[in-house]
Every structure is written in structure tokens, then in C-alpha cells.
Design a protein around this motif. Structure first.
Motif: not given
Lengths: 140, 260
Positions: B163-169, B171-173, B194-198
Motif C-alpha cells: 500500500s505504501i510505495n517508495f520511489g522516485t516521483i 516512477d510513482l506517478k 490526491y495530490g499527484d499533480d502540481e
């Protein structure tokens, strides 16, 4: 729905309430004293002196209240000096940073005015500053 | 500067095990609530209650029922600091203790913070709190110390369901878009990011996949920076000072020495 409903409270309690009261008192006294000093008549002089005598002690207590309220009071100077580089710490867009500097500058002015009143009344032990006649009661 | 790093939290696969909370507390050596004498909140399985100085991860449990209680749904969400690209806490911090790291994350340096608590009120998400042991404001650092040596944050490492994924933004997107497509295919049309764009505070470096309105999860639908108030507040302060100044000038105008 307002976005502010999701924030947490900073828990600024009675110390900060007292600070705002005393800060207002100090600022107001100094403001009125300055107006009377600049534009007032000679009859206003006792009131000017009284207001200057109130402003500096009040602002001293303000600083104490704010310092005691910090989670780490011994680090109060971090507001003014960057603790790693020892450069002045000013953020023009941070109200608390501006407030810290404003309080410092105001304290300096209030101190000078306070000393000036003491000198005027001759209440200073240091002779060069004690220009007035010593021992005269504070009267209008 | 290293690449921007962050979290993508997919709430649809969270099982509410709180492994992230435990891992976070252990790694960051956070103290127990009330010296270990905790109480039950009575609010579902949530006894953590909120993010604060000693809880840097918080699994929210949201129970939803139909009026006759025949239908139900349980939403779980592991909440954390959003590491906003335009961060309110960073903006107001008067000591310079809050910094942006080379990973584009936001970190409070505990040795510089003096506990003024300005950041607590400035955070639009209510993430920050005072740690009573250090006396300073604290929050998730995205395990800055672990990232420095190439490890992933403790919570992401411990999460058993990804559920919690860590990585570069970046890759995560991609990961989030793929998951969105998958959910659309299976008919879960309520899912959104939620909160993925600028548009939201320049982007949240910790963004979420949710299936209900942000308010349901205790998230602001439209978070704002505290500096939005600066101009109006400054104008009103000046107006107030002028009014008080004029009033005092006029009220002292005709005063003689006798009534002082």
C-alpha cells in the motif's frame, strides 16, 4: 468546507495571550508617547514620561513570556541568528520571523526612551546621564 | 540534487495492520503516548488518533454504513507528511530549522528547532506536533537518514501489501496511473489520485489513491499556503494603525494640561 478545519492547533496558551496583552500595552504606550512627544504641548510631558516608563518593562516581560513558551527556551536566539552559519535569520515572508526582529528593534527603542526618561528625571546613578535634578518627585 | 523521492500510498490495498506505524516508531525511536499508558479511543481500530510529534505514520480507519446498516465499507489509509513541493511549514519556520533536502523532501532539523510551534498551525494537513521528549516540532522525515545510505523508508519496507510505495516521483506517478487503469477496468470508478499533480501546493511528494472525497479521509479538498493571508493581513494592520493614530491625534487635540 474551509481547508483550515484540517489543521492542528499550535497550543499557544495563556503565556501567548498575556504576551499579546502586554505587547499591545507596550506598543500602544510607546505609540501614544511618541505622538505626544512630537506633536504635544509641554503639559503633556508627564504623560509622555509615564508611557515611556511603562513601555520598556512591558516589552521586557513580553520577551520573557515568548521565551518561556518555547519548547526549547534556551534556543530563543535561533529566531534571530541562523544556528549553523551564525548569519542573521530573517524571512520576509514569515510573520513570526518579522515579529521577532520587530520585537528586538522595538525593545531597543523602548530601552533608549526609558533611559532618556530616567536621565530627564535625574534618576540615573551615572552622573553624565543624570542631567535632571535628583530626588525631585515625579509630578505633573 | 538527487531525484525527487516520495510515497505513493494506495489506500485500496491497505489492510490496517499498522506495521508502518510500528516500523516508523522503532526506526525513529519515537516515545510512547503517555509513557505507555495508552487509552482506547473508541473510534474503530484507531487508537493512534492523529499525526503528531510522536506519531509520524497514522493508519486511519473510516467505517461507512448505509442508513439501515445492511451495507458497509471500511476505508483504511496510512497517513503521513505530504512533503509538499510548496510547504507551509517551511514557509513560516522562523529559525530555518525546516529545510528542503536533496530528495525534495521537507525535514525538521531537531537540533535547530526551538519549539515555537508556528509550523503546526501552518501545515494544511495537521501533520506536525511537538515531541515532548525533544521539546521540538517533529514529523516524518521520509527517513532521511535511511535514504542517505540508499535504503527505503522504514514504513514502506514494513508494508506487507505494498500500500505504501517508495520511489522516485516519476516512477510513482507511472505506478499510480497503472493502478488507476487497473481499478477502472474492474469497475472501481470512484478511485482518483490526491495530490499527484502540481495544482495542489505544487504537488505532494506523498500522494494517495483514494476512493471517496478527501474530507472523508480527513484531508483538505483545497489546501492553501499560510502566505495567502500575508497581503490582506498587512493591509489591515496598516489600516488599523492609521485609524488608531488618527483617533489618538484627534482625541488629544483639545486637551489642556489640567485634565491629564
Amino acid at each position: 468546507m474551509s481547508s483550515t478545519f484540517f489543521t492542528a492547533a499550535p497550543h499557544w496558551r495563556w503565556l501567548i495571550v498575556a504576551y499579546f496583552f502586554l505587547g499591545g500595552l507596550a506598543g500602544g504606550s510607546y505609540f501614544l508617547a511618541t505622538l505626544m512627544d512630537l506633536f504635544g504641548k509641554s503639559e503633556d510631558r508627564p504623560l509622555v514620561r509615564l508611557a515611556y516608563l511603562i513601555a520598556f518593562p512591558a516589552v521586557c516581560v513580553c520577551g520573557l513570556l515568548l521565551t518561556v513558551d518555547l519548547g526549547r527556551p534556551e534556543r530563543f536566539w535561533h529566531m534571530l541568528v541562523q544556528a549553523q552559519t551564525f548569519r542573521p535569520m530573517i524571512k520576509a515572508y514569515s510573520p513570526m520571523s518579522i515579529g521577532s526582529w520587530a520585537l528586538l528593534l522595538f525593545s531597543g527603542c523602548a530601552f533608549l526612551s526609558f533611559v532618556a526618561v530616567l536621565a530627564e528625571r535625574g534618576w540615573l546613578p551615572w552622573p553624565p546621564l543624570a542631567a535632571g535634578s535628583p530626588g525631585r518627585p515625579f509630578s505633573g | 540534487m538527487a531525484e525527487p523521492m516520495g510515497f505513493f500510498t494506495d489506500t485500496t490495498v491497505c489492510i490496517g495492520c499498522k506495521a508502518c506505524e510500528v516500523a516508523c516508531k522503532e526506526w525513529n525511536q519515537l516515545p510512547a503516548t503517555n509513557g505507555g499508558h495508552g487509552t482506547l479511543s473508541g473510534d474503530s481500530y484507531d487508537n493512534t488518533r492523529q499525526l503528531d510529534g510522536i506519531h509520524w505514520r497514522h493508519v486511519k480507519f473510516i467505517e461507512q454504513f448505509s442508513p439501515d446498516r445492511s451495507q458497509g465499507r471500511w476505508l483504511m489509509m496510512s497517513d503521513v507528511c505530504k512533503h509538499c513541493v510548496r510547504a507551509g511549514c517551511l514557509e513560516v519556520c522562523p529559525t530555518g530549522a525546516i529545510i528542503r533536502t536533496e530528495f525534495d523532501t521537507v525535514v525538521i532539523q531537531s537540533d535547530m528547532c526551538n519549539g515555537c510551534r508556528d509550523c503546526i498551525g501552518a501545515c494544511p494537513f495537521g501533520v506536525i506536533g511537538v515531541n515532548p521528549v525533544s521539546g521540538t516540532a517533529q514529523k516524518c522525515t521520509l527517513c532521511y537518514d535511511r535514504m542517505k545510505v540508499g535504503l527505503e523508508p522504514a514504513c514502506a519496507k514494513a508494508c506487507p501489501t505494498k500500500s505504501i510505495n517508495f520511489g522516485t516521483i516519476v516512477d510513482l506517478k507511472k505506478m499510480a496511473q497503472a493502478r488507476m487503469g487497473q481499478l477502472q477496468q474492474t469497475g472501481e470508478t470512484r478511485a482518483y489520485l490526491y495530490g499527484d499533480d502540481e495544482s495542489m501546493l505544487g504537488g505532494l511528494n506523498s500522494f494517495y489513491l483514494l476512493v471517496d472525497k478527501p474530507q472523508v479521509y480527513g484531508l483538505p479538498p483545497d489546501p492553501q499556503l499560510p502566505s495567502r493571508n500575508l497581503k490582506a493581513s498587512a493591509v489591515w494592520s496598516v489600516v488599523g494603525a492609521v485609524v488608531v493614530g488618527l483617533m489618538s491625534v484627534f482625541s488629544f487635540r483639545n486637551r489642556g494640561g489640567g485634565d491629564v
